[in-house]
Design a protein around this motif. Sequence first.
Motif, PDB file in Angstrom:
ATOM      1  N   MET A   1       0.941  -1.248   0.117  1.00 58.74           N
ATOM      2  CA  MET A   1      -0.100   0.226   0.085  1.00 58.74           C
ATOM      3  C   MET A   1       0.860   1.378   0.197  1.00 58.74           C
ATOM      4  O   MET A   1       0.419   2.268  -0.466  1.00 58.74           O
ATOM      5  CB  MET A   1      -0.810   0.039   1.304  1.00 58.74           C
ATOM      6  CG  MET A   1      -1.897   1.272   1.070  1.00 58.74           C
ATOM      7  SD  MET A   1      -3.071   1.110   2.617  1.00 58.74           S
ATOM      8  CE  MET A   1      -2.086   1.138   3.867  1.00 58.74           C
ATOM      9  N   SER A   2       1.782   1.078   0.705  1.00 58.60           N
ATOM     10  CA  SER A   2       2.924   2.571   0.617  1.00 58.60           C
ATOM     11  C   SER A   2       3.302   3.143  -0.501  1.00 58.60           C
ATOM     12  O   SER A   2       3.162   4.280  -0.731  1.00 58.60           O
ATOM     13  CB  SER A   2       4.263   1.974   1.319  1.00 58.60           C
ATOM     14  OG  SER A   2       4.900   2.906   1.579  1.00 58.60           O
TER      15      SER A   2
ATOM     16  N   GLU B   1      -7.859   3.128  -1.464  1.00 61.73           N
ATOM     17  CA  GLU B   1      -6.729   2.446  -1.173  1.00 61.73           C
ATOM     18  C   GLU B   1      -6.559   1.674  -0.088  1.00 61.73           C
ATOM     19  O   GLU B   1      -6.166   0.810   0.433  1.00 61.73           O
ATOM     20  CB  GLU B   1      -5.611   2.995  -1.701  1.00 61.73           C
ATOM     21  CG  GLU B   1      -5.513   3.436  -3.204  1.00 61.73           C
ATOM     22  CD  GLU B   1      -5.077   2.117  -3.997  1.00 61.73           C
ATOM     23  OE1 GLU B   1      -5.440   2.121  -5.407  1.00 61.73           O
ATOM     24  OE2 GLU B   1      -4.739   1.322  -3.576  1.00 61.73           O
ATOM     25  N   ALA B   2      -6.915   2.786   0.881  1.00 61.06           N
ATOM     26  CA  ALA B   2      -6.761   2.669   2.260  1.00 61.06           C
ATOM     27  C   ALA B   2      -8.150   1.985   3.095  1.00 61.06           C
ATOM     28  O   ALA B   2      -7.864   1.269   4.316  1.00 61.06           O
ATOM     29  CB  ALA B   2      -6.257   3.922   3.106  1.00 61.06           C
TER      30      ALA B   2
ATOM     31  N   ALA C   1      -2.401   5.879   8.188  1.00 58.70           N
ATOM     32  CA  ALA C   1      -2.455   4.891   7.580  1.00 58.70           C
ATOM     33  C   ALA C   1      -1.046   4.020   7.433  1.00 58.70           C
ATOM     34  O   ALA C   1      -0.981   2.881   7.621  1.00 58.70           O
ATOM     35  CB  ALA C   1      -3.208   5.021   6.030  1.00 58.70           C
ATOM     36  N   ASP C   2      -0.079   4.922   7.136  1.00 65.47           N
ATOM     37  CA  ASP C   2       1.089   4.522   6.783  1.00 65.47           C
ATOM     38  C   ASP C   2       1.556   3.796   8.365  1.00 65.47           C
ATOM     39  O   ASP C   2       2.152   2.655   8.323  1.00 65.47           O
ATOM     40  CB  ASP C   2       2.118   5.584   6.478  1.00 65.47           C
ATOM     41  CG  ASP C   2       2.221   5.800   5.001  1.00 65.47           C
ATOM     42  OD1 ASP C   2       1.484   5.130   4.255  1.00 65.47           O
ATOM     43  OD2 ASP C   2       2.823   6.724   4.533  1.00 65.47           O
TER      44      ASP C   2
ATOM     45  N   ARG D   1      -0.193   2.458  10.567  1.00 65.76           N
ATOM     46  CA  ARG D   1      -1.021   1.186  10.812  1.00 65.76           C
ATOM     47  C   ARG D   1      -0.344   0.118   9.960  1.00 65.76           C
ATOM     48  O   ARG D   1      -0.202  -1.008  10.469  1.00 65.76           O
ATOM     49  CB  ARG D   1      -2.393   1.261  10.481  1.00 65.76           C
ATOM     50  CG  ARG D   1      -3.183   2.240  11.606  1.00 65.76           C
ATOM     51  CD  ARG D   1      -4.722   1.923  11.204  1.00 65.76           C
ATOM     52  NE  ARG D   1      -5.350   2.779  10.136  1.00 65.76           N
ATOM     53  CZ  ARG D   1      -5.779   4.004   9.798  1.00 65.76           C
ATOM     54  NH1 ARG D   1      -5.502   4.684  10.936  1.00 65.76           N
ATOM     55  NH2 ARG D   1      -5.963   4.470   9.045  1.00 65.76           N
ATOM     56  N   ALA D   2      -0.074   0.646   8.483  1.00 68.59           N
ATOM     57  CA  ALA D   2       0.530  -0.470   7.545  1.00 68.59           C
ATOM     58  C   ALA D   2       1.788  -0.792   8.295  1.00 68.59           C
ATOM     59  O   ALA D   2       2.212  -2.318   8.289  1.00 68.59           O
ATOM     60  CB  ALA D   2       0.800   0.388   6.584  1.00 68.59           C
ATOM     61  N   CYS D   3       2.593   0.077   8.711  1.00 71.65           N
ATOM     62  CA  CYS D   3       4.016  -0.357   9.464  1.00 71.65           C
ATOM     63  C   CYS D   3       3.824  -1.276  10.597  1.00 71.65           C
ATOM     64  O   CYS D   3       4.530  -2.343  10.671  1.00 71.65           O
ATOM     65  CB  CYS D   3       4.813   0.761   9.661  1.00 71.65           C
ATOM     66  SG  CYS D   3       5.715   1.636   8.287  1.00 71.65           S
ATOM     67  N   SER D   4       2.801  -1.010  11.358  1.00 76.20           N
ATOM     68  CA  SER D   4       2.478  -1.485  12.453  1.00 76.20           C
ATOM     69  C   SER D   4       2.256  -2.968  12.171  1.00 76.20           C
ATOM     70  O   SER D   4       2.597  -4.105  12.885  1.00 76.20           O
ATOM     71  CB  SER D   4       1.525  -1.000  13.467  1.00 76.20           C
ATOM     72  OG  SER D   4       1.092  -1.709  14.461  1.00 76.20           O
ATOM     73  N   GLU D   5       1.137  -3.222  11.133  1.00 79.69           N
ATOM     74  CA  GLU D   5       0.774  -4.544  10.705  1.00 79.69           C
ATOM     75  C   GLU D   5       1.958  -5.433  10.291  1.00 79.69           C
ATOM     76  O   GLU D   5       2.146  -6.601  10.544  1.00 79.69           O
ATOM     77  CB  GLU D   5      -0.197  -4.363   9.845  1.00 79.69           C
ATOM     78  CG  GLU D   5      -1.613  -4.195  10.563  1.00 79.69           C
ATOM     79  CD  GLU D   5      -2.699  -3.414   9.420  1.00 79.69           C
ATOM     80  OE1 GLU D   5      -2.439  -3.614   8.440  1.00 79.69           O
ATOM     81  OE2 GLU D   5      -3.598  -3.034   9.837  1.00 79.69           O
ATOM     82  N   ASN D   6       2.826  -4.556   9.232  1.00 83.34           N
ATOM     83  CA  ASN D   6       4.046  -5.558   8.776  1.00 83.34           C
ATOM     84  C   ASN D   6       4.712  -5.632   9.785  1.00 83.34           C
ATOM     85  O   ASN D   6       5.514  -7.068   9.866  1.00 83.34           O
ATOM     86  CB  ASN D   6       4.652  -4.522   7.644  1.00 83.34           C
ATOM     87  CG  ASN D   6       3.751  -4.297   6.474  1.00 83.34           C
ATOM     88  OD1 ASN D   6       2.725  -5.090   6.232  1.00 83.34           O
ATOM     89  ND2 ASN D   6       4.028  -3.162   5.732  1.00 83.34           N
TER      90      ASN D   6
END
Lengths: 375, 375
Positions: free
Chosen positions: A1-2, A101-102, A351-352, A354-359
């Motif tokens: 997504m990034s 996208e998010a 959102a970034d 959250r995405a980083c945290s999930e990754n």
Amino acid sequence: MSGVLDAFRGGEATARYADHARLARVGITTGECTSRGIDRLGASHILCEGGSMSTENRPTENVSTKNLSTQTAPARIIDGRAIADAALADLSVRTRQFRDEAGHVPCLAAVIVGADPASKAYVQMKAKRSVAVGMTSRTVELPVSTTTEELVGVLRALSADPSIDGILLQHPVPDHIDERAAFDAISADKDVDGVTSASFAAMALTGGGFESCTPSGILRLLDATGVELSGKHAVVVGRSPILGLPMGMLLLRRGATVTYCHSRTVDLAAHVASADVVIAAVGVPELIKGAWIKPGAVVIDAGYNEGNVGDVEYAAALPHAGAITPVPGGVGPMTVAVLLEQTLAAAVRAADVRACSENHDSRVEPDPAIASDRL
Amino acid sequence: MSGVLDAFRGGEATARYADHARLARVGITTGECTSRGIDRLGASHILCEGGSMSTENRPTENVSTKNLSTQTAPARIIDGRAIADAALADLSVRTRQFRDEAGHVPCLAAVIVGADPASKAYVQMKAKRSVAVGMTSRTVELPVSTTTEELVGVLRALSADPSIDGILLQHPVPDHIDERAAFDAISADKDVDGVTSASFAAMALTGGGFESCTPSGILRLLDATGVELSGKHAVVVGRSPILGLPMGMLLLRRGATVTYCHSRTVDLAAHVASADVVIAAVGVPELIKGAWIKPGAVVIDAGYNEGNVGDVEYAAALPHAGAITPVPGGVGPMTVAVLLEQTLAAAVRAADVRACSENHDSRVEPDPAIASDRL
């Protein structure tokens, strides 16, 4: 997504996703995002109607916002409404793409204390605009008797609420409230109005944080005139914490020589007369006389006083100024556009994160089978 | 204890505890704290020797620092060494009384990265002065290869160390270090050098935090000349985060009309020529020409360049200036005095917090017997 989100970052994104039909409706044409932001003719060709600039009697030539930065002949009227509309049209496209996208709809929370009609109207207008660009809004109305502690509590709760991306505390608050304490209760990463101490320090020292909306919008208007700020003498009349002070800091970071004038200034006329750029941000009707304006200076009027009167003697300033904002239809619309742009930027950053945290979670969380082996 | 500590708060305390014999040794006489801070005669009467002002050939008249604020005839030379010595003498008395009352010796930690001889000399001088006024000092020397993360770690550890009251990170740090990140690792309540973003915002927006030492010291020198800053036009040449920027904010809070000039400024001469107060803080030898100075203007030279040369063309400025600081012996000594005053203030606040905490603990901690009854 990034990678996809990269397209949305900051206010610098081009309008390559623009809905051209929609852009045309707000006065923008051509394949790139272009705008009739500035009319090259005199004031007699522009009519103010209902708070926005009329398009009657305008030439058909449209001026690209890109091209404006290189034009040499100064424009006359800085049409803040048109420039803001172009920004909002672009923002609308980027917001909808971000939502797709998010999977998240950016949300702006507005907090208002008391029942001042003008403040309520401002908040309603901001909520309406946020919805128009594809965001949601939440308005928190608090009674005039609200204490500083109660307001701080509300702002901290909104700061901790993951469904909220940006927070606006409508200024002014009642006198008994410590406005600075309230502003500073807003989390820096949701301070889309740019009012916290942290945002102020970032504006002055490093850049990179959220900017105070009106000063940031004024920079955009200045850029639209094509004036190169570096080396110019900018006189800021007013030193309020959310307008004059950050305005000067932003101009200084852009290389202007900056003078702060205010109520204690002796010979305001002489200071204004020496300015290449005048920012009137003091809230006194027509304090800045037209005759003071240096020929060719750019005049930005951030004042809005009763009877649609700004801080500058507009008609008298017109023959002297190289470019000038009207009141209304100058600074005001751009302030709201910046507020909403920063709300999208906050949503993108969240959102970034959250995405980083999930990754990160998926990377460090061991496979249960392997983990049990190690045990 | 709180009542006793009141006597030590801020820099406003009078010198009623002054050791008069000691004050006399640094050029101060009379029953109240008075100082020969300013010599009324011309430069020919003042000799610079070994970095401090000689007292040879001085008139015997001493000028009270209190009286200075009301004198009408401008002084000629602002003797920063004498004004700082008076402040340090007062601070010494207050520090020793605080030690007696609070049972704690204020401690300033200085952190230096790399082996720059000038920086090391500065840190050693500050450590020496802190000991002279009755404080302790701790110097942390880090290799030039230190990373930002390592430096941040050291500064956070010092911030968390209850034996440390104030923290100074010697500027400049090596280029590979993010100085802003390092500054902001210093806890705001130990930021006695006034370099954090939080301190900067407080200087601009609210007051009440620790002030950047050199600008704060300059305000004290200006006050010593008796100039009423409100309404005066102050031109600050330089916009560095720890000198020019906070200087302008402090002057603005005092009611001055403030102009920031810098490397991009066009026609610096004209800006300086319009100033009632000139602050040179740019680090370019004799950038400010004497002929530019408006007759009677107060000139503060915060520059210190090779060969004991300031940012102002001193000899040429003397015939024009109403008052002027020499280099050395002007701004430098006052910077150190403010650093140590703020270290005492930090120690006083920390002692207050400890006292409150202890009172709070003793109030809420139940008597063990009663507590067991309740069980």
